[in-house]
Design an enzyme around this catalytic site. Structure first.
Site, mmCIF file in Angstrom:
data_model
loop_
_atom_site.group_PDB
_atom_site.id
_atom_site.type_symbol
_atom_site.label_atom_id
_atom_site.label_comp_id
_atom_site.label_asym_id
_atom_site.label_seq_id
_atom_site.Cartn_x
_atom_site.Cartn_y
_atom_site.Cartn_z
ATOM 1 N N ASP A 1 0.825 -1.208 0.000
ATOM 2 C CA ASP A 1 0.000 0.000 0.000
ATOM 3 C C ASP A 1 0.860 1.259 0.000
ATOM 4 O OD1 ASP A 1 -2.693 1.298 0.460
ATOM 5 O OD2 ASP A 1 -1.656 1.997 2.253
ATOM 6 N N GLU B 1 1.033 -0.603 -5.141
ATOM 7 C CA GLU B 1 0.058 0.467 -5.378
ATOM 8 C C GLU B 1 0.872 1.754 -5.505
ATOM 9 O OE1 GLU B 1 -3.604 2.995 -3.476
ATOM 10 O OE2 GLU B 1 -1.883 2.366 -2.322
#
Length: 811
Positions: free
Chosen positions: A486, A539
Site C-alpha cells: 500500500d 500500489e
C-alpha cells in the site's frame, strides 16, 4: 504449564497482587499509589497501571528504598540466615535502579552468585513484590532469605558453587508457591541472532524477538525479547504477574539493543506488555511490536502464542510457481474480511468465501489488511501489530485455516501490506522507547501529513529488517501468495503531500527517498528468493520508472503494479453521457501508450466505491437499464484489456450503494424475493462467464506484458464510441474484443481482421438476455469479406449491440 496454573506458578496468588487499572483502549497507564501490605489488590486480566514507587523515578534521582516495617517483625527475623558484616543485601544505585525499573543487568544482581572475597558460599537474591517470605530450595538446603524491604530478599548459603538447579518457595498472605527463578537462566537468544539483528539481516526475525514458548535448560516457559536500544530498563508485565512488572526486569544483551528474559511456567494464552523506562526516566507500557497474537480491539495486550496448525495445502504450494504470474491468468476478487459477511469468524469465512470465489471463477482473492489495527474505520491501513492477524475474527491458526481452505479450492491469497506508515497510539510503536525509534528522527520525514500517522525510518537497519522480515513472515507462516504493498508513492517521494519548507532534499538534491528505494528493493529480492511463486504488487500512483523492473537492473523489483492511470481515465470516460464520450475517446486509448512500461493490474478497488465516489454501476449515466448495460460493457472491456483484473466485492453484482465497512455488500439484492434480483444476478452471471472464458483463452493473459499480445483493430472511432482490438497468445488463435459504448445498435459494422482465419464466432456478449441485456447477438459464425482494391485486408460485417462488449474467437 499453561493457563491459570502457569500464571500462578510464575507470580503468586491473585489476592496478593496489585490492583490492575489501565484503560485497554488508550493504553495510557493511570498512576496509583502503592497499596498497603494489609490490602488485598483486585484481579485484572488486561493491562495495569504502574505504582508510583521509586520505580516511577529516574535512577539518578530515586531515593534509597526504605525497608517495609513488616520486614523487621520478630517472626520474619527468626527465619533469615545470619548476615555477613557487609551483607548480601543490595545497596545504593543498584538497588535504586533495579526497583525503579532502570537496571540493564538484573541477572547480575538477582539469582545465585558466588560470594566474593575470602568468604565462601553463594548469595541468593530474589525480587518478589508483596511476598511475605522467600525460601531457597537448593542442594538439599531449605533456607529462608532475609527480607531486605521493597520485595527484595537475600541470603548466603554455605555452598561451594552455584547449584545448577534450585527453586524458590514464595509465601504470600494466604498461599505458598514453589517456582523457578527466572534469574538462574542463561540468555535464551543466541549470538548469531544478535549478530544478524545488529546487521539488520535477520530474515526470520519473528523467531528471535517477541514472546516464544520454549523449553530452556530443561524448563518450560516463555522467552521474552524486545528491541529497545534507547531504554534505560525494560520489564515484563502481564496477567501472570497481575500487571505488576516490578519483579520481572529484563537484561540488556550488550550493545544489540535487545532486552531478554526467560520466564518459567508462562505459556500460551498469557497476556503481556513491556514496561519501558525511557531516557528521561519516564515509564511507558507497550504492546510487543513482534506480537504474533493480540487481544481483540479495543483491548490491546499481546498474547503468547504458538502455531499448532497442520497444513494440508501441499499440492497448491508445490505448483504455485509452475508459471510466472505475469504469464498466467490472474483475476482478483478484493475482499474486506470483516464486512464481506459481517460477524463471520475466520473459520466460518473458510466455509463460505472459497466456494463463492471459486464459483465466480476468480483465480485469487486480495484481502484488505488483516494485520492487527485498533480502529476498524481505518479498514486495517493503520497497523499496530504487523505480525498478528486481527483478533476480531479469531486466532492466527484460524486465519491459517482460512488461507488453507482457499488454496484447497484452487484460489490464491494476496494480502494488503502496509509498511508506509503507522498510527500514533501511545501503547504501540510510536516513540516506543524514547523520542524516536521506528519513526525517522527528522520531523520532516517522520510525520505523514495526510493520515495523521508516522513514517518508518527506512534508513535504520533494524527498522528495515523489522519490515523485510514481516513480509517474509506472512508468506512463510501463513502461506500468503502475494503482497499488495500500500501507498508506495508516499514512501518514494520526500515531498509527497508536503509543501515548500516541509521537506528536505536528499543528499543529491533530489526529491526521491533513497532509503525507501533500498528498502523496497531488499524486501522484493528477499521475498522472491525465499518464496517461489509469491508475487509482490505495488500500489504506486506516479510514473516512477522501473517499479516492476528486477532489482539487479535498478528497478524496485515488484512483480506487478496497479495501473491507477487506466482506472482513472477509463472511469472518466464511462461516467460521461454517450453523446459526450467522443470528446473523451483518448481517455480509453491512452493506456496503450504506456501499457508495457510496467506489468500492470487493472484495479476497480475499494478506493473507487467509497467516500462519495459511488459504486461502479452508479457512476454510469442513464436509466437503470443503461447503467447496468454500461457496467457490463465496461467489465467486458476491462477483462479483455492488457493487464490483470481486480474487482472489489459488491461490484460483481452491481450493488448501487457505496461500500461501508459497517454492513458490507448488499446481499439482499440477490434474494429471489426481491423484484430486481434478476438484474443483479445477471451481472454476477456475466462476471462468472468473463472469468471462465478468460481462463480458457491464453490470448487474454499469456502475452499480457509484451506488445506482441495486442493490436488495435479500431482505435479512432470516436464518433461511434467504438473500440476494437485483438489479443494474441504464443500458439493458438487470437481473440477479437469489440466494445460499443453508444446506446444504438450498429448493423453491418465493418472491422478489419487478420488473414487466414476463415470464420469468427461469438464467445461472449454482455448484451445477452441472461445478463439482463437486449439480446442483440451475432448467432452465426461471421466470415470475413475479401479486402478491397490494392490488397486491402479482409473485414467482418457484424452487428454491434448497444452499450455492450462482444468477444469473438476463430470458429
Amino acid at each position: 504449564m499453561t493457563g491459570a496454573a502457569a500464571q500462578a506458578a510464575a507470580a503468586g496468588p491473585p489476592d496478593s497482587a496489585p490492583k490492575a487499572a489501565q484503560d485497554a483502549e488508550s493504553g495510557k497507564a493511570a498512576k496509583v499509589t502503592k497499596p498497603a501490605k494489609t490490602t488485598k489488590p483486585a484481579k485484572s486480566r488486561r493491562t495495569a497501571s504502574r505504582p508510583t514507587t521509586p520505580a516511577d523515578q529516574p535512577p539518578d534521582s530515586a531515593p534509597k528504598a526504605v525497608q517495609d516495617t513488616e520486614s523487621t517483625s520478630p517472626a520474619r527475623r527468626t527465619r533469615a540466615p545470619k548476615r555477613e558484616p557487609d551483607g548480601p543485601a543490595l545497596q545504593g544505585s543498584d538497588r535504586d535502579r533495579l526497583l525503579a525499573g532502570g537496571h540493564h543487568d538484573p541477572h547480575g544482581l538477582l539469582g545465585a552468585h558466588p560470594v566474593g572475597g575470602a568468604a565462601t558460599g553463594v548469595v541468593f537474591r530474589a525480587l518478589r513484590p508483596f511476598a511475605r517470605a522467600v525460601t531457597v530450595l537448593a542442594a538439599g538446603h531449605r533456607t529462608a532469605l532475609h527480607d531486605d524491604g521493597d520485595g527484595l530478599f537475600s541470603g548466603v548459603l554455605p555452598l561451594d558453587a552455584v547449584p545448577p538447579e534450585y527453586s524458590l518457595l514464595v509465601t504470600y498472605d494466604d498461599n505458598e508457591l514453589e517456582v523457578q527463578d527466572p534469574y538462574r537462566f542463561l540468555p535464551a537468544l543466541g549470538e548469531l541472532d544478535l549478530y544478524l539483528i545488529g546487521e539488520g539481516r535477520h530474515e526470520e526475525l519473528w523467531r528471535a524477538l517477541g514472546a516464544q514458548p520454549m523449553v530452556h535448560q530443561g524448563v518450560t516457559g516463555t522467552r521474552f525479547t524486545v528491541w529497545a536500544p534507547n531504554a534505560r530498563g525494560v520489564r515484563v508485565a502481564g496477567d501472570f504477574n497481575y500487571w505488576n512488572a516490578t519483579g520481572f526486569p529484563m537484561r540488556s544483551l550488550g550493545s544489540s539493543g535487545i532486552w531478554e528474559l526467560f520466564v518459567p511456567g508462562v505459556g500460551e494464552g498469557t497476556l503481556y506488555k513491556f514496561e519501558i523506562m525511557r531516557p528521561d526516566g519516564s515509564h511507558t507500557l507497550r504492546a510487543d511490536p513482534m506480537a504474533r497474537r493480540t487481544e481483540c480491539p479495543p483491548a490491546n495486550a499481546s498474547i503468547v502464542t504458538a502455531s499448532h496448525h497442520v497444513w494440508r495445502d501441499q499440492e497448491w504450494m508445490e505448483h504455485r510457481a509452475d508459471r510466472p504470474v505475469h504469464k498466467a491468468p490472474f483475476s482478483v476478487y478484493e475482499v474486506h474480511l470483516g464486512s464481506w459477511r459481517p460477524g463471520l469468524s475466520y473459520r466460518e469465512l473458510a466455509e463460505q468465501l472459497p466456494a463463492y470465489v471459486a464459483d465466480l471463477g476468480f483465480t485469487h482473492v486480495e484481502l484488505m489488511p488483516v494485520a492487527e489495527h485498533p480502529f476498524g474505520g481505518s479498514w486495517g491501513y493503520q497497523v499496530t501489530g504487523l505480525y498478528a492477524p486481527t483478533a476480531r475474527m479469531g486466532t492466527p491458526d484460524d486465519f491459517r485455516y482460512l488461507v488453507e481452505s482457499l488454496h484447497r479450492a484452487g484460489i490464491g491469497v494476496i494480502m494488503d501490506w502496509v509498511p508506509a506508515h503507522f498510527p500514533k497510539d501511545d501503547w504501540a510503536l510510536a516513540r516506543f522507547d524514547g523520542p524516536n525509534l521506528y519513526e525517522h528522527e527528522d520531523w520532516r520525514r517522520a510525520e505523514h501529513p495526510d493520515w495523521g500517522t508516522l513514517e518508518f525510518d527506512y534508513g535504520r537497519p533494524e527498522v528495515r529488517n523489522f519490515l523485510v522480515a514481516n513480509a517474509t513472515y506472512w508468506c512463510e507462516e501463513f502461506h500468503i501468495d502475494g503482497l499488495r504493498v500500500d501507498a508506495v508513492a508516499s514512501m518514494l517521494y520526500l515531498d509527497y503531500s508536503r509543501e515548500h519548507g516541509e521537506w528536505a532534499p536528499n543528499e543529491f538534491g533530489g526529491r526521491d527517498n533513497p532509503d525507501a528505494v533500498a528498502f523496497l528493493q531488499e524486501m522484493n529480492a528477499t521475498v522472491y528468493r525465499r518464496n517461489p511463486g509469491v508475487v509482490t504488487i505495488a500500489e504506486e500512483s506516479t510514473a516512477w520508472d522501473g517499479v516492476t523492473r528486477p532489482t539487479d537492473s535498478g528497478g524496485l523489483g515488484f512483480g506487478l503494479k496497479w495501473n491507477m492511470g487506466w482506472m482513472h481515465d477509463s472511469l472518466v470516460y464511462v461516467s460521461k453521457e454517450p453523446v459526450h464520450r467522443k470528446y473523451h475517446h483518448n481517455e480509453m486509448t491512452f493506456s496503450m501508450v504506456y501499457a508495457y512500461s510496467e506489468n500492470y493490474v487493472l484495479p476497480i478497488s475499494h478506493d473507487e466505491v467509497v467516500h462519495g465516489k459511488q459504486a461502479l454501476v452508479s457512476k454510469m449515466p442513464g436509466d437503470w437499464w443503461q447503467q447496468r448495460a454500461n457496467h457490463r460493457a465496461y467489465l467486458g472491456y476491462m477483462w479483455a484489456h492488457p493487464g490483470k483484473q481486480l474487482l472489489f466485492m459488491g461490484q460483481e453484482f452491481a450493488q448501487g450503494a457505496e461500500w461501508s465497512e459497517g454492513h458490507g455488500p448488499d446481499w439482499w439484492l440477490l434474494d429471489p424475493s426481491y423484484s430486481a434480483e434478476p438484474d443483479h444476478r445477471g451481472v454476477r452471471d456475466l462476471v462468472r462467464d468473463l472469468n471462465q472464458v478468460y481462463l480458457d483463452t491464453p490470448a487474454l493473459w499469456e502475452l499480457d506484458t509484451v506488445p506482441d499480445g495486442f493490436a488495435w483493430v479500431l482505435g479512432d472511432a470516436a464518433e461511434d464510441n467504438v473500440f476494437a482490438f485483438l489479443r494474441f497468445d504464443a500458439k493458438s488463435g487470437p481473440l477479437l474484443a469489440v466494445s460499443n459504448f453508444s446506446p444504438v445498435v450498429r448493423h453491418g459494422y465493418r472491422l478489419c481482421v487478420p488473414d487466414l482465419i476463415p470464420a469468427w464466432t461469438e464467445v461472449l456478449n454482455t448484451d445477452a438476455a441472461r445478463y439482463g441485456g437486449s439480446d442483440v447477438r451475432n448467432p452465426e459464425p461471421l466470415k470475413p469479406e475479401a479486402g478491397g482494391a490494392h490488397g486491402g485486408r479482409p473485414y467482418l460485417e457484424m452487428t454491434l449491440p448497444p452499450l455492450a462488449t462482444v468477444w469473438l474467437k476463430p470458429a
